[in-house]
Design an enzyme around this catalytic site. Structure first.
Site, mmCIF file in Angstrom:
data_model
loop_
_atom_site.group_PDB
_atom_site.id
_atom_site.type_symbol
_atom_site.label_atom_id
_atom_site.label_comp_id
_atom_site.label_asym_id
_atom_site.label_seq_id
_atom_site.Cartn_x
_atom_site.Cartn_y
_atom_site.Cartn_z
ATOM 1 N N PRO A 88 0.680 -1.349 0.207
ATOM 2 C CA PRO A 88 -0.095 0.320 -0.115
ATOM 3 C C PRO A 88 1.057 1.227 0.472
ATOM 4 C CG PRO A 88 0.483 -1.142 2.184
ATOM 5 C CD PRO A 88 0.874 -1.905 0.913
ATOM 6 N N ASP B 272 2.578 1.331 -11.769
ATOM 7 C CA ASP B 272 2.180 2.197 -12.113
ATOM 8 C C ASP B 272 1.918 3.018 -11.323
ATOM 9 O OD1 ASP B 272 -0.577 -0.589 -10.958
ATOM 10 O OD2 ASP B 272 0.234 0.667 -9.928
ATOM 11 N N LYS C 163 -2.379 5.062 -14.172
ATOM 12 C CA LYS C 163 -3.757 4.876 -15.609
ATOM 13 C C LYS C 163 -4.498 6.110 -14.296
ATOM 14 C CE LYS C 163 -4.497 0.304 -15.923
ATOM 15 N NZ LYS C 163 -3.130 -0.130 -15.096
ATOM 16 N N GLY D 277 0.089 -2.574 -3.809
ATOM 17 C CA GLY D 277 -0.909 -3.659 -3.615
ATOM 18 C C GLY D 277 -0.267 -5.070 -4.073
ATOM 19 N N ALA E 203 -4.340 -2.712 -0.470
ATOM 20 C CA ALA E 203 -4.646 -2.151 0.185
ATOM 21 C C ALA E 203 -5.695 -2.355 1.578
ATOM 22 C CB ALA E 203 -5.645 -1.671 -0.767
ATOM 23 N N MET F 26 -12.066 1.317 -4.686
ATOM 24 C CA MET F 26 -12.038 2.900 -5.724
ATOM 25 C C MET F 26 -12.927 2.545 -5.959
ATOM 26 S SD MET F 26 -10.124 0.773 -9.242
ATOM 27 C CE MET F 26 -10.808 -0.875 -8.174
HETATM 28 N N1 SAH Z 1 -3.715 -3.830 -6.732
HETATM 29 C C1 SAH Z 1 -4.192 -3.003 -5.406
HETATM 30 C C2 SAH Z 1 -5.956 -2.682 -5.981
HETATM 31 C C3 SAH Z 1 -5.408 -1.695 -7.468
HETATM 32 S S1 SAH Z 1 -7.371 -0.756 -7.830
HETATM 33 C C4 SAH Z 1 -4.330 -3.264 -4.018
HETATM 34 O O1 SAH Z 1 -4.065 -5.225 -4.432
HETATM 35 O O2 SAH Z 1 -4.443 -2.648 -2.922
HETATM 36 C C5 SAH Z 1 -6.801 0.723 -6.932
HETATM 37 C C6 SAH Z 1 -7.713 1.133 -5.460
HETATM 38 O O3 SAH Z 1 -6.625 0.546 -4.882
HETATM 39 C C7 SAH Z 1 -7.702 2.358 -5.282
HETATM 40 O O4 SAH Z 1 -8.624 3.498 -5.619
HETATM 41 C C8 SAH Z 1 -7.696 2.486 -3.459
HETATM 42 O O5 SAH Z 1 -9.331 2.094 -3.222
HETATM 43 C C9 SAH Z 1 -7.123 1.281 -2.960
HETATM 44 N N2 SAH Z 1 -5.432 1.418 -2.518
HETATM 45 C C10 SAH Z 1 -4.610 1.503 -3.510
HETATM 46 N N3 SAH Z 1 -3.585 1.795 -1.939
HETATM 47 C C11 SAH Z 1 -4.087 2.394 -0.908
HETATM 48 C C12 SAH Z 1 -3.766 3.172 -0.224
HETATM 49 N N4 SAH Z 1 -2.257 3.371 0.384
HETATM 50 N N5 SAH Z 1 -4.871 3.111 0.806
HETATM 51 C C13 SAH Z 1 -6.733 3.421 0.518
HETATM 52 N N6 SAH Z 1 -6.849 3.214 -0.461
HETATM 53 C C14 SAH Z 1 -5.265 2.494 -1.569
#
Ligand code: SAH
Length: 252
Positions: A14, A37, A59, A91, A121, A171
């Site tokens: 995260p 990304d 993106k 994530g 996340a 998201m």
């Molecule tokens: N593959 C990533 C998710 C990608 S989709 C994972 O597993 O976390 C992108 C979304 O992930 C963002 O819109 C948000 O909702 C969430 N996200 C990613 N990093 C975050 C963070 N540091 N804090 C809060 N939400 C996060």
């Protein structure tokens, strides 16, 4: 002919570099080509070799700098030219990360893939905000959904949120009003506790809590920005008060 390179689909967690796996950190520090990304924290990118080539394929919700098929094409092309590619994603690569699509295209092109999991996340945010996603008294089911997807209104979320369960919405910032409305139409009470965790596991993290009915107002008033997660369920009311940085007013 060059030996085909490997594409490493690597989860960067995260944000906090401390939350990388050892495997991710090692690959990052040895890679000559990193395709990342926009969610990958600059502190993590700073761990790359000084002579590494870094390509951003960031993106944004409404602005794709590089369409997915071009990203897949880039990975395949580089690997076929004999380079190992570290494809670094925020994530976990397999949770709303399009890792599945990239893996399929690589395999279709004969390019070997290794997948390195990352802290998604939901897990990172839960830990940072001290919200237990499951709790024997409050939730025995956890679901992850995308709050911004084709036909949100028609997505069947019935049963994913409510008593004894936790719903984590990725998201969902832009669509928070539709999400709150949808969940209440599905039978959730307006006072169901929710939390928003913005920039989880980063220095600028904010945690906001309150009832479901006030979710849209909270997002607007506090000018919540991406990346943020919305968590719905009683577990959010059990969170450690000390980490709820911004308290939320009562429901309308
Ligand atoms: N593959 C990533 C998710 C990608 S989709 C994972 O597993 O976390 C992108 C979304 O992930 C963002 O819109 C948000 O909702 C969430 N996200 C990613 N990093 C975050 C963070 N540091 N804090 C809060 N939400 C996060």
């Amino acid at each position: 002919m060059e030996k085909t390179g490997t594409v490493y689909l690597v989860g960067a967690g995260p944000g906090d570099p401390e939350l990388l796996t050892l495997r991710a950190a090692r690959l990052l520090q040895s890679a000559s080509l990193i395709v990342h990304d926009g969610l990958v924290d600059p502190a993590i990118l700073a761990m790359a070799r000084p002579d590494a080539t870094l390509i951003s394929v960031a993106k944004k919700r409404s602005k794709h700098t590089l369409p997915q098929d071009q990203i897949n094409g880039l990975l395949v092309r580089e690997a076929r030219a004999g380079r190992d590619v570290v494809r670094l994603k925020g994530g976990d690569p397999f949770v709303f990360g399009r890792g599945g699509e990239e893996m399929e295209d690589c395999y279709a092109a004969g390019v070997p893939v290794e997948v390195v999991p990352g802290i998604s996340a939901a897990n990172g945010a839960a830990a940072a905000a001290q919200i237990a996603l499951t709790h024997r008294d409050s939730a025995s089911i956890v679901s992850f959904v995308a709050g911004q997807c084709k036909g949100l209104k028609d997505q069947n979320w019935v049963g994913l949120a409510g008593p004894n369960r936790t719903l984590v919405i990725y998201m969902g910032v832009k669509t928070a009003p539709q999400i709150a409305e949808k969940l209440m139409e599905d039978g959730l009470t307006p006072d169901m506790p929710v939390a928003i965790i913005e920039n989880a596991a980063r220095p600028e993290m904010r945690v906001l809590r309150g009832p479901l009915a006030a979710l849209p107002d909270l997002v607007e008033r506090e000018e919540i920005v991406s990346p943020a997660l919305i968590v719905i369920g009683e577990v959010t009311a059990r969170a450690n008060e000390a980490v709820a940085y911004v308290a939320m007013e009562a429901a309308r």
